[in-house]
Design a protein around this motif. Structure first.
Motif, mmCIF file in Angstrom:
data_model
loop_
_atom_site.group_PDB
_atom_site.id
_atom_site.type_symbol
_atom_site.label_atom_id
_atom_site.label_comp_id
_atom_site.label_asym_id
_atom_site.label_seq_id
_atom_site.Cartn_x
_atom_site.Cartn_y
_atom_site.Cartn_z
ATOM 1 N N LYS A 162 0.822 -1.201 0.000
ATOM 2 C CA LYS A 162 0.000 0.000 0.000
ATOM 3 C C LYS A 162 0.868 1.268 0.000
ATOM 4 O O LYS A 162 0.615 2.215 -0.732
ATOM 5 N N SER A 163 1.916 1.251 0.808
ATOM 6 C CA SER A 163 2.731 2.460 0.928
ATOM 7 C C SER A 163 3.403 2.817 -0.407
ATOM 8 O O SER A 163 3.531 3.980 -0.765
ATOM 9 N N ILE A 164 3.785 1.796 -1.147
ATOM 10 C CA ILE A 164 4.414 2.073 -2.445
ATOM 11 C C ILE A 164 3.408 2.674 -3.417
ATOM 12 O O ILE A 164 3.681 3.642 -4.111
ATOM 13 N N LEU A 165 2.202 2.106 -3.412
ATOM 14 C CA LEU A 165 1.157 2.649 -4.286
ATOM 15 C C LEU A 165 0.870 4.103 -3.938
ATOM 16 O O LEU A 165 0.719 4.949 -4.816
ATOM 17 N N THR A 166 0.810 4.391 -2.654
ATOM 18 C CA THR A 166 0.539 5.759 -2.207
ATOM 19 C C THR A 166 1.611 6.699 -2.735
ATOM 20 O O THR A 166 1.331 7.788 -3.227
ATOM 21 N N LEU A 167 2.869 6.242 -2.663
ATOM 22 C CA LEU A 167 3.979 7.062 -3.139
ATOM 23 C C LEU A 167 3.810 7.377 -4.622
ATOM 24 O O LEU A 167 3.973 8.503 -5.065
ATOM 25 N N PHE A 168 3.415 6.363 -5.399
ATOM 26 C CA PHE A 168 3.246 6.598 -6.838
ATOM 27 C C PHE A 168 2.142 7.598 -7.107
ATOM 28 O O PHE A 168 2.274 8.469 -7.944
ATOM 29 N N LEU A 169 1.051 7.476 -6.360
ATOM 30 C CA LEU A 169 -0.045 8.412 -6.546
ATOM 31 C C LEU A 169 0.413 9.813 -6.200
ATOM 32 O O LEU A 169 0.155 10.774 -6.916
ATOM 33 N N ALA A 170 1.155 9.935 -5.100
ATOM 34 C CA ALA A 170 1.660 11.237 -4.674
ATOM 35 C C ALA A 170 2.528 11.847 -5.770
ATOM 36 O O ALA A 170 2.383 13.004 -6.136
ATOM 37 N N LEU A 171 3.416 11.024 -6.323
ATOM 38 C CA LEU A 171 4.311 11.518 -7.369
ATOM 39 C C LEU A 171 3.537 11.977 -8.596
ATOM 40 O O LEU A 171 3.840 12.993 -9.193
ATOM 41 N N SER A 172 2.503 11.208 -8.932
ATOM 42 C CA SER A 172 1.797 11.535 -10.169
ATOM 43 C C SER A 172 1.077 12.878 -10.038
ATOM 44 O O SER A 172 0.797 13.527 -11.029
ATOM 45 N N PHE A 173 0.810 13.294 -8.826
ATOM 46 C CA PHE A 173 0.151 14.584 -8.628
ATOM 47 C C PHE A 173 1.092 15.769 -8.839
ATOM 48 O O PHE A 173 0.660 16.908 -8.860
ATOM 49 N N THR A 174 2.366 15.484 -8.973
ATOM 50 C CA THR A 174 3.294 16.596 -9.157
ATOM 51 C C THR A 174 3.213 17.189 -10.556
ATOM 52 O O THR A 174 3.745 18.234 -10.820
ATOM 53 N N VAL A 175 2.571 16.475 -11.489
ATOM 54 C CA VAL A 175 2.359 17.051 -12.819
ATOM 55 C C VAL A 175 0.921 17.545 -12.895
ATOM 56 O O VAL A 175 -0.017 16.792 -12.707
ATOM 57 N N VAL A 176 0.777 18.828 -13.124
ATOM 58 C CA VAL A 176 -0.551 19.434 -13.119
ATOM 59 C C VAL A 176 -0.821 20.020 -14.495
ATOM 60 O O VAL A 176 0.072 20.584 -15.123
ATOM 61 N N PHE A 177 -2.012 19.872 -14.994
ATOM 62 C CA PHE A 177 -2.355 20.404 -16.314
ATOM 63 C C PHE A 177 -3.239 21.623 -16.168
ATOM 64 O O PHE A 177 -4.306 21.549 -15.585
ATOM 65 N N ALA B 230 2.380 14.199 -26.777
ATOM 66 C CA ALA B 230 0.989 13.868 -27.131
ATOM 67 C C ALA B 230 0.172 15.140 -27.404
ATOM 68 O O ALA B 230 -1.049 15.086 -27.509
ATOM 69 N N LYS B 231 0.879 16.262 -27.488
ATOM 70 C CA LYS B 231 0.281 17.582 -27.762
ATOM 71 C C LYS B 231 -0.804 17.955 -26.742
ATOM 72 O O LYS B 231 -1.809 18.578 -27.070
ATOM 73 N N LYS B 232 -0.562 17.553 -25.490
ATOM 74 C CA LYS B 232 -1.490 17.941 -24.425
ATOM 75 C C LYS B 232 -1.033 19.233 -23.752
ATOM 76 O O LYS B 232 -1.471 19.559 -22.654
ATOM 77 N N GLY B 233 -0.136 19.942 -24.402
ATOM 78 C CA GLY B 233 0.382 21.193 -23.860
ATOM 79 C C GLY B 233 1.593 21.584 -24.671
ATOM 80 O O GLY B 233 2.138 20.774 -25.413
ATOM 81 N N ASN B 234 1.993 22.860 -24.558
ATOM 82 C CA ASN B 234 3.183 23.302 -25.282
ATOM 83 C C ASN B 234 4.153 24.076 -24.398
ATOM 84 O O ASN B 234 5.160 24.575 -24.862
ATOM 85 N N LYS B 235 3.819 24.183 -23.126
ATOM 86 C CA LYS B 235 4.706 24.861 -22.179
ATOM 87 C C LYS B 235 4.928 23.943 -20.991
ATOM 88 O O LYS B 235 3.970 23.532 -20.342
ATOM 89 N N LEU B 236 6.186 23.641 -20.715
ATOM 90 C CA LEU B 236 6.491 22.857 -19.514
ATOM 91 C C LEU B 236 7.111 23.808 -18.510
ATOM 92 O O LEU B 236 8.190 24.359 -18.754
ATOM 93 N N ILE B 237 6.405 24.039 -17.426
ATOM 94 C CA ILE B 237 6.914 24.958 -16.407
ATOM 95 C C ILE B 237 7.238 24.159 -15.150
ATOM 96 O O ILE B 237 6.428 23.354 -14.686
ATOM 97 N N LEU B 238 8.439 24.373 -14.628
ATOM 98 C CA LEU B 238 8.790 23.758 -13.343
ATOM 99 C C LEU B 238 8.709 24.837 -12.275
ATOM 100 O O LEU B 238 9.310 25.906 -12.415
ATOM 101 N N GLU B 239 7.962 24.537 -11.256
ATOM 102 C CA GLU B 239 7.894 25.455 -10.122
ATOM 103 C C GLU B 239 9.310 25.700 -9.609
ATOM 104 O O GLU B 239 10.131 24.779 -9.587
ATOM 105 N N LYS B 240 9.630 26.901 -9.197
ATOM 106 C CA LYS B 240 11.000 27.209 -8.760
ATOM 107 C C LYS B 240 11.413 26.302 -7.601
ATOM 108 O O LYS B 240 10.673 26.173 -6.619
ATOM 109 N N GLY B 241 12.570 25.689 -7.748
ATOM 110 C CA GLY B 241 13.056 24.818 -6.680
ATOM 111 C C GLY B 241 14.337 24.135 -7.109
ATOM 112 O O GLY B 241 14.939 24.480 -8.126
ATOM 113 N N GLU B 242 14.750 23.160 -6.311
ATOM 114 C CA GLU B 242 15.941 22.383 -6.665
ATOM 115 C C GLU B 242 15.465 21.002 -7.101
ATOM 116 O O GLU B 242 14.762 20.318 -6.356
#
Lengths: 568, 568
Positions: B2-17, B47-59
């Protein structure tokens, strides 16, 4: 300009087309590079302008200059951008007949590649290299941690600021990563010698006379008069590479050398070796720098008959599957696996529709099965795998995944396996295996049912193995990785609560064991073994090292095994 | 599980459209590998679901583990299987905006690849490496042929049987092949230091105290207190690789390090660098291990403006074509060419419809022109070329073939180029070139119109070059490859019977030359040069080495040139 044009026309006449599908390559002039001629001929095969490529009997030379190049991932060898002389990839129903020719390769170029090939025969030829990938030096003096060596002109080198660098006349370099002593008289690995591997490339060298190089490495020992082999650091240039292919026959082919394995087949079906021979070239101790033959995740039938496999720097043959390591779980049907050994990376061991097993590496215990619906390669190391059925709840990162459906039947018959480093045959397949009427004289065990889920990641385990009518002549005269003429020591802990008998149904019958060492079988975790009607002859061919001579050593060491019948 | 699945879900939320074509990557947790997140985001761009990739400021941190892998041939770097974090290949109309983020790379992984990409902007980010590909040691004691060095924890190493091996905490190795001393106070290459290249990897090392390593190499010298740089042996990990692309803009990007060049563009059109900066990371002498920028067979416009390019181990920029060597003639319209320099192999410098020139290497004389109808790649080194018109009867093996139609216009403006090894800019294009309002303080010449048909195989020659309003501040304080602040020394013999003026129409105006060495221009084979309204200030910033101090050295050395107007 005219003379160059004439040369091209002349060369183009060396390929002749006959009526019966034969493409004939006529003997080329002395020292001519045959690579482009062969490449053009294969182009004709590819265009279906013939199905037989015959080379007139002669000596053919090959350089990388005009060769096909491909980035290749070859199991248990090193992946790299490789040059290939005979690239038979994608061909079907093709025969290459060397008519007894000798092929001499110059530098980093492999003889044969068969990728996605079907119904291919390669026959009647031998191959060697103008400069071997390993080097051999004669031990002239021996001191503590230091030896004086002389190298023949076959092994050109330079000493640069105390570094020993092997090279050839085209200034290619031939780095080494392993030292091993050979008995110069018997032309075999020196008995009870040591493999020097760690830090060998850092050894210190000094040219002390025009003919002598003194090398220094802590712990180094050697016997004056013997040969010290500088084994090549990498396995970049295998001989015959077979990948994702079917019905491949190699016959009457002699490999005198290659910078890697002789025949390496991966994810292929039905491989037939008949009179495939591995021998050291004139004046050399070592033939191939790695295994004579090797089969990873092959299926169907593997036949090795009438072969002489000697003096190579690793096993005569290894037939196994590959365990991938589970890296992470993505959903109830989806995981990411890792090809964890660097010489397994990039190889497509797993395929859609493969039935697979989930294995606890520590116990080599299969605890779940499934089948593969789709695969997505992330890079050479990581693959996303999607399964047909939901994953067992026990599946966890760190466990292994192996293919169950790759379990070839194997026959190894009428072969001579001798004088090489390492083992005879490593066998890991659940198919029917017959090892019959062979002669073994190997530095380690003759037959080894190995498997390992944590380090080499080699999947094994037999279900039906017959070892019959063979001569085991003083095998395991290295003795530096443990006892046994026939060895069954999968790298596993035994779990009494839930025992795994990794190897099953082994029959050892009518063999002759000539032994200088009392131990014959060294086994664990076996279910079903019969040993009967074998002849055991005690010899003094080798003198047991002092430590062994003081131990009480059993002839049959069997741990955690059931259904064992031994009748001496 | 379960904990691994949770981690994957958490990670997938880091990409926002977002709605406006923006794919947003939110800041990740400390030390998280951003590679798969970025890769998934690029998948959305693809997949042409966007044309700008912005990374929030960070390391953001990147490891090779989950990275895209490709076998890449990158001009003037080393070809290899490369891992890439941002693989923007094949994309069009895409912007990557780092929002001022810092990218930290771990091991052998390159930041950016743009192959067959069009209309791409990369902006607002910096990149560095957790462990640099080179190493730096402080010189603590100096003896004949030997130095004692101390290494900070940033440059982990081991000494193994007298060998110095650099590594990182993941046990990757960082081999070196070149030594160079840096002035620790001025943080620039030490004046008049030597490049140690030959046999450097064979140096002998000994750990003499826990903090000190003594190294021995014949001829080695160094000044106590300075830094000895162990330059990486290979150029395997460039920063931003651009191949066969068009309209590429890199702005407000700082490269603190890469294991190769900063920006390398090949066979690409219209490259714009604005505020692309190269700087050494905190506490280090060296930024990049090779050129800051490099352009091979590019076309259209090259713009380098508002850039600080300093402390890299090679030129600030090199804009040139590539000469292939004619290997053989196959018919009256067909030849085989060879890419003769190992760092040019595999690159598609030649394309269908290119207009080309045939050149005598010795004189760099163009004696015939033609255009390419078709190309067939034999391997990374050899290519069959078919021409539109019959070959000139003078064409012969050993001559060079270069593309004429790749001649970009260049503007280099408002840049600071300093403290690096080698030159400022090498310029070899027949397009309009303006070098204006820059500050140069380079170890060798500041501007070098180089070309070479026999060794580096770099095609050059300018036709319209203006050098205006620049400050040349004590350039060429290395002086170990010859004189000159501005150098025009194509590697050619002058043929009086049929003179080639390889560089033409050079205007040098309104610049300031601060010089410790009387020589300013060192030129040959020029047709048309005007030098006027320049200010020359003599300094004693560096003391001329003894040999030079005893020579009479002209301010303007001009051989075999015509139409020269020099007004001091």
């Amino acid at each position: 300009m005219k003379s160059i044009l004439t040369l091209f026309l002349a060369l183009s006449f060396t390929v002749v087309f006959a009526n019966d599908g034969v493409i004939l390559i006529k003997r080329l002039g002395n020292g001519v590079d045959a690579t482009i001629t062969v490449r053009n001929a294969i182009q004709k095969l590819r265009a279906k302008k013939g199905n037989k490529l015959i080379l007139e009997k002669g000596e053919y030379h090959f350089w990388p200059k005009m060769a096909e190049e491909k980035y290749l991932y070859i199991s248990n060898n090193d992946h790299s951008l490789k040059s290939i002389a005979f690239d038979l990839s994608g061909l079907e129903n093709v025969e290459v007949d060397g008519s007894g020719s000798t092929f001499i390769f110059h530098g980093y170029i492999s003889p044969f590649l068969l990728e996605k090939s079907k119904n291919i025969t390669v026959k009647n030829l031998s191959f060697d290299y103008a400069r071997t990938f390993h080097s051999e030096g004669k031990i002239v003096n021996a001191y503590k941690d230091s030896l004086d060596l002389s190298f023949s002109k076959d092994f050109p080198y330079s000493v640069d600021n105390y570094r020993l660098n092997f090279k050839d006349k085209e200034n290619n370099s031939y780095p080494f990563g392993h030292l091993l002593e050979f008995d110069a008289v018997k032309k075999e690995v020196a008995p009870f010698a040591l493999d020097y591997i760690n830090g060998v490339e850092n050894l210190i060298a000094k040219q002390i006379t025009p003919d002598l190089v003194r090398i220094y490495l802590p712990g180094l020992k050697g016997n004056v008069g013997n040969i010290l082999v500088f084994e090549s650091k990498n396995r970049l240039v295998p001989g015959i590479m077979i990948s994702d292919s079917e019905n491949i026959s190699i016959s009457h082919v002699t490999a005198y050398h290659a910078g890697g394995m002789g025949v390496i087949a991966q994810k292929s079906k039905n491989i037939f070796l008949d009179n495939f021979n591995v021998k050291a070239g004139e004046g050399r101790m070592v033939s191939l720098t790695a295994d004579a033959t090797h089969f990873a995740n092959c299926s169907g039938k593997i036949s090795i008959q009438n072969c002489v496999l000697q003096n190579q720097m690793d096993d005569a043959g290894n037939i196994h599957g590959v365990y991938a390591q589970i890296d992470s779980i993505k959903s109830d049907k989806e995981i990411i696996i890792k090809l964890a050994h660097f010489q397994q990376q990039g190889v497509d061991y797993f395929a859609v529709n493969d039935s697979v097993e989930f294995v606890i590496p520590k116990y080599l215990e299969t605890y779940a099965k499934n089948s593969i619906v789709s695969l997505e390669r992330i890079n050479k190391t990581y693959i996303k795998v999607i399964f047909k059925n939901p994953l067992s709840s026990n599946v966890k990162a760190g466990d292994n995944l192996g293919v169950l459906s790759d379990s070839p039947d194997v026959i190894i018959k009428n072969c001579t396996i001798q004088k090489n480093r390492a083992r005879g045959f490593l066998i890991g397949t659940k198919g029917k295996v017959l090892i019959e009427n062979n002669y073994f004289h190997t530095w380690w065990g003759a037959i080894d049912l190995y498997a390992n889920g944590t380090d080499w990641f080699e999947q094994g385990g037999v279900a039906d193995l017959t070892i019959k009518g063979n001569i085991f002549d003083n095998c395991n005269y290295g003795l530096n990785v443990g006892l046994g003429v026939i060895i069954v020591l999968a790298n596993m802990e035994f779990n009494p609560a839930n025992p795994t008998y990794y190897n099953k149904n082994i029959l050892i019958v009518n063999n002759t064991f000539k032994v200088f060492n009392p131990n014959i079988l060294n086994m664990k975790s076996v279910d079903g073994l019969t040993f009967r009607k074998n002849k055991i002859e005690y010899t003094n061919t080798y003198k047991l090292p002092e430590w062994y001579a003081t131990q009480k050593i059993e002839a049959f060491i069997l741990q955690n095994s059931i259904n064992i019948k031994i009748k001496k």
